[in-house]
Design an enzyme around this catalytic site. Structure first.
Site, PDB file in Angstrom:
ATOM      1  N   ASP A 133       0.836  -1.201   0.000  1.00 31.17           N
ATOM      2  CA  ASP A 133       0.000   0.000   0.000  1.00 31.17           C
ATOM      3  C   ASP A 133       0.879   1.263   0.000  1.00 31.17           C
ATOM      4  OD1 ASP A 133      -2.449   1.322   0.087  1.00 31.17           O
ATOM      5  OD2 ASP A 133      -3.233   0.012   1.652  1.00 31.17           O
ATOM      6  N   GLU A 168      -1.352   1.768  -5.044  1.00 39.38           N
ATOM      7  CA  GLU A 168      -1.086   3.206  -4.976  1.00 39.38           C
ATOM      8  C   GLU A 168      -2.322   4.000  -5.411  1.00 39.38           C
ATOM      9  OE1 GLU A 168      -0.186   7.065  -6.402  1.00 39.38           O
ATOM     10  OE2 GLU A 168      -0.690   5.375  -7.706  1.00 39.38           O
ATOM     11  N   TRP A 169      -3.382   3.325  -5.809  1.00 40.20           N
ATOM     12  CA  TRP A 169      -4.701   3.896  -6.159  1.00 40.20           C
ATOM     13  C   TRP A 169      -4.731   4.686  -7.479  1.00 40.20           C
ATOM     14  CZ3 TRP A 169      -2.586   6.342  -1.544  1.00 40.20           C
ATOM     15  CH2 TRP A 169      -2.632   5.513  -0.438  1.00 40.20           C
ATOM     16  N   GLY A 170      -3.633   4.644  -8.235  1.00 48.00           N
ATOM     17  CA  GLY A 170      -3.672   5.305  -9.536  1.00 48.00           C
ATOM     18  C   GLY A 170      -3.355   6.789  -9.521  1.00 48.00           C
ATOM     19  N   ASP A 191     -10.457   3.223  -3.093  1.00 45.25           N
ATOM     20  CA  ASP A 191     -11.211   2.026  -2.699  1.00 45.25           C
ATOM     21  C   ASP A 191     -12.612   2.018  -3.323  1.00 45.25           C
ATOM     22  OD1 ASP A 191      -8.980   1.600  -1.239  1.00 45.25           O
ATOM     23  OD2 ASP A 191      -9.946   1.720   0.725  1.00 45.25           O
TER      24      ASP A 191
HETATM   25  C1  GLA Z   1      -6.167   1.178   1.688  1.00 43.95           C
HETATM   26  C2  GLA Z   1      -6.305   0.192   0.536  1.00 43.95           C
HETATM   27  C3  GLA Z   1      -7.348  -0.856   0.901  1.00 43.95           C
HETATM   28  C4  GLA Z   1      -6.955  -1.570   2.177  1.00 43.95           C
HETATM   29  C5  GLA Z   1      -6.752  -0.546   3.298  1.00 43.95           C
HETATM   30  C6  GLA Z   1      -6.159  -1.181   4.540  1.00 43.95           C
HETATM   31  O1  GLA Z   1      -7.318   1.923   1.835  1.00 43.95           O
HETATM   32  O2  GLA Z   1      -6.657   0.852  -0.636  1.00 43.95           O
HETATM   33  O3  GLA Z   1      -7.493  -1.791  -0.156  1.00 43.95           O
HETATM   34  O4  GLA Z   1      -5.766  -2.310   1.959  1.00 43.95           O
HETATM   35  O5  GLA Z   1      -5.870   0.487   2.893  1.00 43.95           O
HETATM   36  O6  GLA Z   1      -5.937  -0.259   5.557  1.00 43.95           O
END
Ligand code: GLA
Length: 385
Positions: A133, A168-170, A191
Site C-alpha cells: 500500500d 497506490e490507487w492510480g 477504494d
Molecule cells: C487502503 C487500501 C485498501 C486496504 C486498506 C487497509 O485503503 O486501498 O485496499 O488495503 O488500505 O488499511
C-alpha cells in the site's frame, strides 16, 4: 521453457482478500474457515487460489528485538507460519500486506527502510503474494517508483516467488511504471465501495462501480499478461455489510460490476464472507463462462466501442478468435440496445451468439441484434463465427 516468474500472473490473479469484509477484525479461525470455504464451495476449482491477509495482521506497537514484524498473537494464536501451512495444505496460495511508509493505512508498522528484512521474513514463512500500500508516503511519482522498486527488488532477492500487488490507487500513474518495478498488478483507483455511485467521505471519494467503468476504459491499453490494471477487490455479495462502506447494490448492479472486472481483465479478489455464501452471490462469482472471459489467454482488456444515451457496448477479443461483448445500461430506464456488426468491428457474416450470464445460446445474427438491457444491467455476449 519459460521460468515460473515469466508465467506468474499470465492471466489476472484471482482469490480472496480480508479487507472488504473483515477490516481489522481478522483472526486465524475465520481465515481458516475462509480457506475451507474457498475449497469446499468450488471457488478454488474456478481459479480463486490466493487468500490474502490485508492490513492489521501485526502488532501495532512495533517490531521484535531482531527488527522483524510481529504477527499479532491474539489474532494468530498458532502463529503466522501455522496459518500459511494451513492455507497451503488446502492447495491455496497465501498473501500478506504492508505499506511503503513507516505506517500502513490503518496505522500498523510499514516496511519503508526494512524492505529486505520484511521480504525475507515473509519468504521464510512461505508467503506467495504481497499487497503493498501507499498510505503515509509522499505524493511524488519518483518517490513512489523508487519505494515500489525497492520492495520489488527485495521480493526478488528473497528466495521465494511473490506475486507483487501495488496499491497506490492510480494517483501517480502506476500503469506507466508498475511493470518496471516488478509489479504484477496495480490499483487504478481509490477504494471501490459497495455502491453504484461514488460516496463522498468528507475529504475523499469512495469509488462507485459506475465510475470504475470510465477508469477501466481510459486505461485499457496498459493491462496484459504479467501486469494488470487492478480495479480493486470485488464488492459482490457484501450487500452493505463489512468494513468497506456503501449501502449495497442490486443484483444487476453486482452483475455489471462482475462483468466489467471480467471484461477489463482486472484481478478478481473476492471481498465478501464466502463462509456465508448465498445463491445469488454464488451465481455471480462462480459462473465459469463469465470467468473464462477474465482468464482468456490473450489477456486483452476490453474497451468501449459505442456509446448511445446511457448505453454502451464494450468489446474484448478472445484467444479462440471469438469476441466478448458487454451491453451495459448505465441509465435509469430499460433500453433496447442495438448491436450492429460494424459498430463492434465484426464481419457481416452469420455469427453464433451466446449469453454468458444465462449460459444460453441467443438467436444468431448477421448484421444486427437487439437486446433488452435493464437499468444498470449488463448483457454479456460471446460472439463466435
Ligand atoms: C487502503 C487500501 C485498501 C486496504 C486498506 C487497509 O485503503 O486501498 O485496499 O488495503 O488500505 O488499511
Amino acid at each position: 521453457m519459460p521460468s515460473s516468474s515469466q508465467t506468474l500472473a499470465a492471466t489476472p490473479p484471482m482469490g480472496w482478500n480480508s479487507w472488504n469484509m473483515f477490516g481489522d477484525k481478522i483472526d486465524e479461525a475465520s481465515l481458516r474457515e475462509t480457506a475451507d470455504a474457498l475449497v469446499s464451495l468450488g471457488f478454488k476449482d474456478c481459479g480463486y487460489d490466493y487468500l490474502v491477509i490485508d492490513d492489521c495482521w501485526s502488532v501495532k506497537t512495533g517490531r521484535d528485538s531482531h527488527g522483524d514484524l510481529l504477527p499479532d498473537p491474539e489474532k494468530f494464536p498458532s502463529g503466522l507460519k501455522a496459518m500459511v501451512d494451513y492455507v497451503h495444505g488446502k492447495g491455496l496460495k497465501i498473501g500478506i500486506y504492508s505499506d511503503a511508509a513507516e505506517r500502513t493505512c490503518a496505522g500498523y508498522p510499514g516496511s519503508y527502510g526494512s524492505e529486505e528484512q520484511d521480504a525475507h521474513f515473509w519468504a521464510g514463512l512461505g508467503f506467495d503474494f504481497l499487497k503493498y500500500d501507499y498510505c503515509n508516503a509522499p505524493q511524488e511519482q519518483a518517490v513512489a517508483r523508487e519505494r515500489y522498486a525497492r520492495m520489488g527488488a527485495a521480493l526478488r532477492g528473497s528466495g521465494r516467488e511473490f506475486l507483487y500487488s501495488l496499491c497506490e490507487w492510480g494517483n501517480l500513474a502506476p500503469h506507466l511504471w508498475g511493470r518496471g518495478v516488478g509489479g504484477h498488478m496495480w490499483r487504478v483507483s481509490g477504494d471501490v465501495f459497495d455502491s453504484w455511485v461514488n460516496v463522498w467521505m468528507n475529504t475523499w471519494y469512495g469509488i462507485g462501480v459506475d465510475v470504475s467503468l470510465d477508469i477501466a476504459n481510459d486505461l485499457h491499453e496498459y493491462g496484459g499478461p504479467g501486469g494488470w490494471n487492478d480495479l480493486d477487490m470485488l464488492v459482490v455479495g457484501l450487500k452493505g455489510k463489512g468494513q468497506i462502506s456503501g449501502n449495497g447494490m442490486s443484483f444487476v448492479e453486482y452483475q455489471t460490476h462482475m462483468s466489467l472486472w471480467c471484461m477489463a481483465c482486472s484481478p478478481l479478489m473476492i471481498g465478501c464472507d464466502v463462509r456465508k455464501l448465498d445463491q445469488e452471490t454464488a451465481s455471480l462469482l462462480l459462473n465459469r463462462e463469465v470467468l473464462a472471459v477474465n482468464q482468456d489467454a490473450l489477456g486483452l482488456p476490453a474497451r468501449r466501442v459505442k456509446q448511445a444515451g446511457g448505453c454502451e457496448i464494450w468489446k474484448k477479443p478472445l484467444a479462440d478468435g471469438s469476441t466478448a461483448l458487454a451491453l451495459i445500461n448505465r441509465g435509469s430506464q430499460g433500453s433496447d440496445v442495438l448491436l450492429k456488426s460494424r459498430d463492434a468491428g465484426l464481419l457481416d457474416t452469420p455469427k453464433l451468439v451466446r449469453n454468458l450470464w444465462s449460459q444460453q445460446d441467443v438467436a444468431d445474427f448477421t448484421l444486427e441484434l437487439t437486446q433488452r438491457v435493464q437499468p444498470h444491467e449488463t448483457v454479456l455476449l460471446k460472439i463466435g463465427s
